[in-house]
Enzyme design. Structure first.
Site, PDB file in Angstrom:
ATOM      1  N   GLU A 111       0.841  -1.199   0.000  1.00 35.71           N
ATOM      2  CA  GLU A 111       0.000   0.000   0.000  1.00 35.71           C
ATOM      3  C   GLU A 111       0.874   1.246   0.000  1.00 35.71           C
ATOM      4  O   GLU A 111       1.666   1.468   0.928  1.00 35.71           O
ATOM      5  CB  GLU A 111      -0.917  -0.022   1.231  1.00 35.71           C
ATOM      6  CG  GLU A 111      -1.661   1.261   1.498  1.00 35.71           C
ATOM      7  CD  GLU A 111      -2.557   1.694   0.351  1.00 35.71           C
ATOM      8  OE1 GLU A 111      -2.536   2.884  -0.015  1.00 35.71           O
ATOM      9  OE2 GLU A 111      -3.262   0.811  -0.196  1.00 35.71           O
ATOM     10  N   LYS A 164      -9.185  -1.192  10.130  1.00 40.35           N
ATOM     11  CA  LYS A 164      -8.353  -1.555   8.978  1.00 40.35           C
ATOM     12  C   LYS A 164      -7.186  -0.590   8.855  1.00 40.35           C
ATOM     13  O   LYS A 164      -6.059  -0.979   8.550  1.00 40.35           O
ATOM     14  CB  LYS A 164      -9.202  -1.550   7.711  1.00 40.35           C
ATOM     15  CG  LYS A 164      -8.496  -2.151   6.490  1.00 40.35           C
ATOM     16  CD  LYS A 164      -7.725  -1.137   5.685  1.00 40.35           C
ATOM     17  CE  LYS A 164      -7.061  -1.769   4.478  1.00 40.35           C
ATOM     18  NZ  LYS A 164      -6.215  -0.814   3.712  1.00 40.35           N
ATOM     19  N   ASP A 168       3.301 -14.071  12.060  1.00 40.62           N
ATOM     20  CA  ASP A 168       2.049 -14.488  11.457  1.00 40.62           C
ATOM     21  C   ASP A 168       1.040 -13.342  11.524  1.00 40.62           C
ATOM     22  O   ASP A 168       0.332 -13.178  12.513  1.00 40.62           O
ATOM     23  CB  ASP A 168       1.518 -15.721  12.201  1.00 40.62           C
ATOM     24  CG  ASP A 168       0.255 -16.295  11.581  1.00 40.62           C
ATOM     25  OD1 ASP A 168      -0.308 -15.667  10.661  1.00 40.62           O
ATOM     26  OD2 ASP A 168      -0.173 -17.382  12.022  1.00 40.62           O
ATOM     27  N   HIS A 213      -3.713   9.846  -0.399  1.00 37.63           N
ATOM     28  CA  HIS A 213      -3.773   8.568  -1.101  1.00 37.63           C
ATOM     29  C   HIS A 213      -3.515   8.746  -2.590  1.00 37.63           C
ATOM     30  O   HIS A 213      -2.771   7.968  -3.198  1.00 37.63           O
ATOM     31  CB  HIS A 213      -5.134   7.916  -0.891  1.00 37.63           C
ATOM     32  CG  HIS A 213      -5.228   7.161   0.408  1.00 37.63           C
ATOM     33  ND1 HIS A 213      -6.157   6.185   0.634  1.00 37.63           N
ATOM     34  CD2 HIS A 213      -4.496   7.227   1.535  1.00 37.63           C
ATOM     35  CE1 HIS A 213      -6.004   5.681   1.846  1.00 37.63           C
ATOM     36  NE2 HIS A 213      -4.998   6.313   2.410  1.00 37.63           N
TER      37      HIS A 213
END
Length: 423
Positions: free
Chosen positions: A79, A259, A275, A372
């Protein structure tokens, strides 16, 4: 009919790639790309049916002050805006004195689940009478952990309903994530339970809930540090606090709020060879602890300070598993100056908090898209072949301000830049 994938795991790398290329009609360029990447891959035997190395970019978040020391944080992510946001949030926090993180004593929990239990008390009473024996059996199943100061700590029994009962084992797994050692201990204890109590044992496995492995990060920022060219700092702080409140009230917003936190958390966890799926599972389960899915962080204005708090379950490790066989993961630990698992937990939760700070500040001021889109334009430039910093910058500048920048426009901008350079 001949199955070309029969005993696929026994084939050589070249044979596997050839089989896949034939089945998927890959051309020679695609096949060579897989082979070239495979040649640079680490720990090829770590997974089944290895064919190539899939690379993700690694960068570092800077500006983070954590518990009084400056930390450089390796992050692996695809990202574009994640590391920029983490560094931005970290600077805001550091300018106000930095993030404070605390780590609670860490235990991993596992379950031995029994079914068709007609009388719960019969299991509960039996475990109470044999508690020390069962803990001793668990300890004997992993003596090396005992030698390092860890080991089983306690047992509990829970009635799950419908005839299901869970015998829960809590273990201090020291520096490891601990899944394999936990499952080994559980199976040893289950053997004793089965032979002496004769229940119908359904399964034995760790729980990834990790609510006994909590880390908390806090930060306090003077509201005047949050001012923008168009908005007073107190206004920004109040809006961040309000956005945080919405994430406590509305699960739809809470999912996106969390998120954003996990953007930073996962990137650090991945860089450390841990993990990230277990961390995601634990975090989202923790977000619904009180029965409704809520934002994991909370921000409030107190006097002239914006105060943020984030608690996460973090079943991470600094030893064993992939951390031992992925060379870059070991380098990343040294880069972040991690000497024990508590430091890793502190770094992960701190990055989650500053990531959230940067996202909320952007969301309630300029809007999330401005930052973004700037990073997405870089991705678009690279996708059409821009390679050098100058080419990427030229294409990005050309596309900035366009209502709907397209691939065709990016290609034209790159071509024009190269023609001008040649002239």
């Amino acid at each position: 009919m001949d199955n070309k994938f029969s005993h696929f795991y026994q084939r050589s790398e070249d044979q596997r790639r050839a089989i896949i290329a034939d089945a998927a009609h890959l051309d020679e360029t695609e096949l060579q790309l897989l082979k070239h990447r495979a040649e640079t891959g680490d720990a090829k035997a770590l997974i089944e049916n290895y064919v190539t190395a899939y690379q993700l970019p690694e960068g570092v978040a800077v500006n983070l002050t954590l518990n009084g020391r400056t930390v450089v944080v390796p992050m692996v992510t695809e990202e574009p805006s994640v590391i920029a946001a983490a560094s931005n949030g970290a600077k805001l926090a550091s300018d106000a004195g930095g993030v404070t993180a605390t780590v609670e004593p860490r235990l991993l929990m596992g379950q031995i689940v029994l079914q068709n239990v007609s009388v719960f008390a019969s299991v509960d009473d039996w475990v109470a009478l044999h508690r020390q024996q069962l803990l001793d059996v668990a300890a004997a199943a992993h003596p090396s952990l005992i030698a390092r100061g860890g080991g089983p700590r306690r047992l509990r029994v829970r009635n799950l309903g419908d005839g299901f009962v869970s015998i829960d084992l809590f273990v201090d797994v020291q520096a490891a994530m601990g899944a394999n050692m936990m499952n080994t201990m559980l199976e040893a204890v289950a053997g004793v339970v089965q032979s002496q109590l004769h229940p119908n044992t359904l399964f034995s496995i760790l729980s990834n809930a990790a609510d006994q492995s909590l880390a908390t990060a806090t930060v306090s920022i003077p509201v005047n540090h949050l001012a923008t060219s168009q908005m007073a700092g107190k206004t920004v702080a109040d809006r961040i606090s309000a956005a945080s409140q919405v994430a406590q009230l509305d699960p739809y917003r809470a999912v996106t709020h969390n998120k954003g936190i996990m953007n930073g958390v996962d990137a650090v966890v991945l860089a450390m060879g841990n993990d990230w799926r277990a961390i995601e599972s634990a975090a989202h389960a923790y977000a619904v602890t009180n029965g409704q899915y809520r934002g994991l962080s909370q921000w409030q204005v107190t006097d002239d300070q914006l105060v943020g708090t984030l608690t996460l379950p973090l079943p991470v490790g600094t030893a064993g598993g992939a951390t031992r066989v992925l060379p870059v993961a070991q380098v990343n630990q040294r880069m972040a100056q991690i000497s024990d698992v508590s430091q890793l937990m502190a770094i992960v939760v701190a990055v989650g908090l500053v990531q959230n700070l940067a996202a909320l500040k952007a969301l309630v001021t300029t809007g999330i898209q401005q930052g973004h889109m700037k990073m997405q334009l870089r991705s678009l430039a690279m996708s059409v072949g821009a390679e050098t910093p100058a080419e990427i910058s030229a294409v990005t500048t050309s596309l900035t301000g366009k209502k709907d920048p397209s691939e065709a426009a990016a290609k034209r901008a790159l071509q024009e830049f190269r023609m001008e350079k040649d002239d």
